[in-house]
Scaffold this motif. Structure first.
Motif, PDB file in Angstrom:
ATOM      1  N   GLU A   1       0.895  -1.060  -0.025  1.00 38.77           N
ATOM      2  CA  GLU A   1       0.009   0.033  -0.180  1.00 38.77           C
ATOM      3  C   GLU A   1       0.884   1.345  -0.034  1.00 38.77           C
ATOM      4  O   GLU A   1       1.860   1.314   0.678  1.00 38.77           O
ATOM      5  CB  GLU A   1      -0.776  -0.130   1.302  1.00 38.77           C
ATOM      6  CG  GLU A   1      -2.007  -1.023   1.229  1.00 38.77           C
ATOM      7  CD  GLU A   1      -2.550  -1.092   2.662  1.00 38.77           C
ATOM      8  OE1 GLU A   1      -2.687  -0.137   3.286  1.00 38.77           O
ATOM      9  OE2 GLU A   1      -3.237  -2.371   2.717  1.00 38.77           O
ATOM     10  N   PRO A   2       0.332   2.288  -0.732  1.00 37.72           N
ATOM     11  CA  PRO A   2       1.212   3.574  -0.524  1.00 37.72           C
ATOM     12  C   PRO A   2       1.078   3.728   0.813  1.00 37.72           C
ATOM     13  O   PRO A   2       0.359   3.753   1.518  1.00 37.72           O
ATOM     14  CB  PRO A   2       0.291   4.679  -1.442  1.00 37.72           C
ATOM     15  CG  PRO A   2      -0.703   3.811  -1.878  1.00 37.72           C
ATOM     16  CD  PRO A   2      -0.729   2.466  -1.483  1.00 37.72           C
ATOM     17  N   THR A   3       2.492   4.554   1.284  1.00 37.80           N
ATOM     18  CA  THR A   3       2.543   4.817   2.871  1.00 37.80           C
ATOM     19  C   THR A   3       3.512   6.264   2.832  1.00 37.80           C
ATOM     20  O   THR A   3       4.165   6.330   2.186  1.00 37.80           O
ATOM     21  CB  THR A   3       3.199   3.647   3.623  1.00 37.80           C
ATOM     22  OG1 THR A   3       3.041   4.225   4.884  1.00 37.80           O
ATOM     23  CG2 THR A   3       4.481   3.364   3.019  1.00 37.80           C
ATOM     24  N   GLY A   4       3.272   6.918   3.764  1.00 43.64           N
ATOM     25  CA  GLY A   4       3.720   8.242   3.992  1.00 43.64           C
ATOM     26  C   GLY A   4       3.599   8.473   5.466  1.00 43.64           C
ATOM     27  O   GLY A   4       3.411   7.733   6.405  1.00 43.64           O
TER      28      GLY A   4
ATOM     29  N   ARG B   1      -2.126   7.843   5.886  1.00 38.76           N
ATOM     30  CA  ARG B   1      -0.567   7.429   5.751  1.00 38.76           C
ATOM     31  C   ARG B   1      -0.322   7.410   4.298  1.00 38.76           C
ATOM     32  O   ARG B   1       0.481   6.702   3.579  1.00 38.76           O
ATOM     33  CB  ARG B   1      -0.061   6.048   6.353  1.00 38.76           C
ATOM     34  CG  ARG B   1       0.039   6.344   7.743  1.00 38.76           C
ATOM     35  CD  ARG B   1       0.733   5.076   8.441  1.00 38.76           C
ATOM     36  NE  ARG B   1       0.927   5.316   9.827  1.00 38.76           N
ATOM     37  CZ  ARG B   1       1.779   5.847  10.409  1.00 38.76           C
ATOM     38  NH1 ARG B   1       2.453   6.374  10.026  1.00 38.76           N
ATOM     39  NH2 ARG B   1       2.033   6.045  11.815  1.00 38.76           N
ATOM     40  N   CYS B   2      -1.195   8.105   3.374  1.00 36.49           N
ATOM     41  CA  CYS B   2      -1.200   8.024   1.856  1.00 36.49           C
ATOM     42  C   CYS B   2       0.512   8.711   1.419  1.00 36.49           C
ATOM     43  O   CYS B   2       1.178   9.291   2.051  1.00 36.49           O
ATOM     44  CB  CYS B   2      -2.080   8.765   1.069  1.00 36.49           C
ATOM     45  SG  CYS B   2      -2.004  10.445   1.274  1.00 36.49           S
ATOM     46  N   ALA B   3       0.724   8.387   0.308  1.00 37.18           N
ATOM     47  CA  ALA B   3       1.922   8.860  -0.401  1.00 37.18           C
ATOM     48  C   ALA B   3       1.895  10.397  -0.323  1.00 37.18           C
ATOM     49  O   ALA B   3       3.249  10.926  -0.482  1.00 37.18           O
ATOM     50  CB  ALA B   3       2.284   8.202  -1.748  1.00 37.18           C
ATOM     51  N   GLU B   4       0.954  11.084  -0.234  1.00 36.68           N
ATOM     52  CA  GLU B   4       0.950  12.655  -0.203  1.00 36.68           C
ATOM     53  C   GLU B   4       1.693  13.077   0.892  1.00 36.68           C
ATOM     54  O   GLU B   4       2.495  14.066   0.810  1.00 36.68           O
ATOM     55  CB  GLU B   4      -0.376  13.113  -0.386  1.00 36.68           C
ATOM     56  CG  GLU B   4      -0.755  14.424  -0.484  1.00 36.68           C
ATOM     57  CD  GLU B   4      -1.991  14.925  -0.869  1.00 36.68           C
ATOM     58  OE1 GLU B   4      -2.503  16.079  -0.377  1.00 36.68           O
ATOM     59  OE2 GLU B   4      -2.788  14.029  -1.450  1.00 36.68           O
TER      60      GLU B   4
END
Length: 134
Positions: A64-67, A90-93
């Motif tokens: 999953e995208p994570t940030g 916690r999205c990539a943004e």
């Protein structure tokens, strides 16, 4: 009168093959090569440790995208008024962001939405489709 060509006296000026030269360079610079490799490994370790402290690495195994941990606000229109729900994200943004409408714009209203007076406007326009806001 003829000139004599001098024979090369040191090993650096001798004609050698490329693999031999590479091997010689590696042998002479072994300490530097090992030092640079150790420094790169230490830097990689420090970067991974920092990423783990910032919770950047969580979720990578799942694909999953994570940030970085941040807020995601979701606006929606309920009974003609904007409501907002806030979730952790916690999205990539990686920074706070807003989704949905930021004002009550009747073009953004869901189909079937009606406001007070819509029936009167429609009737007073002679039931014209352009004035049907029911």
């Amino acid at each position: 009168m003829s000139k004599q060509i001098a024979e090369p006296s040191d090993e650096a000026s001798e004609t050698t093959s490329v693999p031999q030269r590479v091997k010689s360079l590696i042998q002479r610079n072994k300490k530097v090569i090992v030092g640079v490799g150790a420094a790169a490994a230490l830097l990689g370790y420090a970067l991974l440790k920092h990423a783990a402290e910032q919770h950047i690495t969580e979720g990578i195994e799942s694909g999953e995208p994570t940030g970085r941990l941040h807020d995601r606000a979701v606006n929606s229109i309920v009974n003609g008024e904007i409501t907002q729900e806030v979730f952790t994200c916690r999205c990539a943004e990686g920074e706070d962001h807003l989704e949905g409408p930021d004002s009550v714009d009747y073009e953004e209203e869901p189909e079937g939405y009606s406001f007070a007076g819509a029936e009167e406007i429609w009737l007073s326009s002679g039931m014209d489709e352009d004035y049907d806001f029911r």
